[in-house]
Design an enzyme around this catalytic site. Structure first.
Site, PDB file in Angstrom:
ATOM      1  N   ARG A 164       0.884  -0.986   0.121  1.00 56.97           N
ATOM      2  CA  ARG A 164      -0.074   0.143  -0.205  1.00 56.97           C
ATOM      3  C   ARG A 164       1.313   1.119  -0.334  1.00 56.97           C
ATOM      4  O   ARG A 164      -0.009   1.747   0.504  1.00 56.97           O
ATOM      5  CB  ARG A 164      -1.103   0.227   1.364  1.00 56.97           C
ATOM      6  N   SER A 238     -10.376   0.093   3.562  1.00 53.16           N
ATOM      7  CA  SER A 238     -10.164  -0.149   4.973  1.00 53.16           C
ATOM      8  C   SER A 238      -8.881   1.615   5.302  1.00 53.16           C
ATOM      9  O   SER A 238      -8.503   1.117   4.742  1.00 53.16           O
ATOM     10  CB  SER A 238      -8.711  -1.132   4.584  1.00 53.16           C
ATOM     11  N   GLU A 340      -4.361   4.404   6.707  1.00 52.82           N
ATOM     12  CA  GLU A 340      -3.843   3.878   5.242  1.00 52.82           C
ATOM     13  C   GLU A 340      -4.422   5.131   4.207  1.00 52.82           C
ATOM     14  O   GLU A 340      -3.632   5.029   3.015  1.00 52.82           O
ATOM     15  CB  GLU A 340      -4.211   2.812   4.540  1.00 52.82           C
TER      16      GLU A 340
END
Ligand code: FAD
Ligand code: NAP
Length: 344
Positions: A164, A238, A340
């Site tokens: 990520r 998320s 994130e």
């Protein structure tokens, strides 16, 4: 260039958080893009690029220009015995690119079906799901430097993809606008179905001959059953990354919490699902964050990793909740969660 002023960003972020852009432009071709960048430079404006707005949390108004990237186009540009190179404009909806690949019998991104957002944002965090990441099929991208308008080509190595992560989230943050991506897709299938519930879903679908279409359908089915649809409940997927801890710390935690899941990601490193940590901690010792609601924000009832806005939540409400979650996970497991979602 069609500049608009004082534009609400509510329709342009999947969290459905209110924020106001001082100025706003939709860019559909390179000329409009260069004009918008020249405007930013001339008037020393702050610039925020948005694609699908599915990975942003607004905590304030934008005192500058919001550029909504709609650069279009999907085309096959090259082919050899085993691969086909597909170029997509940064404004193409990612899932449409996945569907294009499937229609053309090309493999490699079927596990990434139904990830919201634009093709141009995909390299930002090296999107990933079900054991596949963008970097596995990525060849190169073109991007324009915001401060001088020069066009650059960046290869996978230049993008420094990680979990990520990419160069665009750190040293090149706010430096480039990605305009096109080029993927190298496989003519021959190499399916990744051991992850999560894919195999089980394929069995339920009674699939006999595996194709990219079937895998994508299985992924879509799982996602629809588990994740909140942003059109119904505001969210940005998320909220936190899965933390990685060293094996010793993991083994110590296992003594105390035998059901704590973990996946080896290096010789001495274990990835712990953030969703589990959040579900197994809470606002107090006897409750879980999963399904927790405070005002109009909370944690989704089926996946605690997804923070949600039930309607009138603000960016600050979500941010405060995320801080409380981080604190409780730190107190209980001595693990620091990292967001994130991009904060603005
Ligand atoms: P935006 O939210 O518009 O932007 C994200 C960031 O990228 C911002 O900082 C923005 O300024 C920057 N940016 C956007 N476009 C450009 C560009 N062209 N050039 C330079 N900078 C740019 N992510 C995953 O990795 N895997 C998943 O499985 C996944 N599932 C999700 C499920 C749901 C329900 C939701 C809501 C989100 C999910 N996400 C997932 C997160 C998100 O969809 C991805 O990160 C997606 O790539 C974001 O694309 P976007 O166009 O919406 O980006
Ligand atoms: P899940 O299947 O319930 O699994 C929970 C976590 O365990 C995931 O985060 C995943 O890590 C990890 N995991 C599961 N099986 C694994 C394996 N075989 N090897 C290594 N790690 C494994 O997760 P979910 O919430 O339903 O999500 C499914 C997939 O979609 C995941 O890959 C997830 O990352 C992705 N997704 C991402 C977002 C986002 O916004 N980023 C939102 C929804 C779903 P990883 O996350 O590292 O894969």
């Amino acid at each position: 260039m069609n500049l608009q002023y004082q534009v609400s960003l509510l329709p342009y972020n999947t969290f459905r958080i209110p924020s106001q852009a001082e100025s706003f432009v939709v860019v559909e071709n390179k000329e409009e893009l260069l004009e918008a960048l020249a405007y930013v430079r001339q008037y020393h404006k702050e610039l925020l690029i948005i694609g699908g707005g599915s990975n942003i949390l607004f905590t304030r108004d934008v005192k500058g220009l919001v550029l909504l990237n709609k650069l279009p186009g999907i085309e096959i540009i090259k082919e050899d015995e085993n691969h086909v190179w597909v170029k997509a404009g940064a404004g193409v909806v990612w899932h449409q690119l996945v569907m294009f690949a499937i229609e053309h019998n090309l493999h490699g991104i079927e596990n990434l079906a139904l990830i919201p957002g634009s093709a141009g944002a995909a390299p930002m965090q090296n999107i990933g799901a079900y054991g596949v990441e963008l970097q596995h099929v990525f060849d190169y991208l073109t991007a324009i430097h915001i401060h001088n308008g020069e066009e650059h080509t960046l290869t996978a190595a230049d993008c420094k993809f990680g979990y990520r992560e990419s160069v665009f989230k750190n040293i090149y943050k706010n430096q480039f606008i990605i305009t096109e991506i080029v993927l190298r897709l496989n003519k021959n299938p190499e399916f990744h179905i051991s992850y999560g519930a894919i195999q089980q879903q394929l069995e339920e679908m009674k699939v006999t001959t595996l194709t990219a279409k079937e895998v994508a359908e299985a992924v879509m089915h799982i996602r629809r059953s588990k994740l909140p649809d942003p059109a119904v409940i505001g969210n940005a997927g998320s909220f936190f990354k899965n933390p990685t801890i060293d094996k010793k710390q993991y083994q110590a935690l296992q003594q105390q919490y035998p059901s704590i899941p973990g996946y080896e990601v290096g010789s001495n490193l274990i990835k712990v699902p953030a969703g589990w940590l959040i579900e197994h901690s809470g606002p107090d010792a006897n409750t879980s964050w999963k399904g927790f609601k405070r005002g109009d924000v909370g944690c989704h009832a089926k996946q605690a990793l997804v923070l949600v806005n039930y309607g009138n939540g603000t960016g600050k409400d979500v941010l405060t909740l995320s801080e409380d979650i981080m604190q409780s996970v730190r107190d209980k497991y001595q693990i620091d969660l990292e967001r994130e979602v991009n904060l603005y």
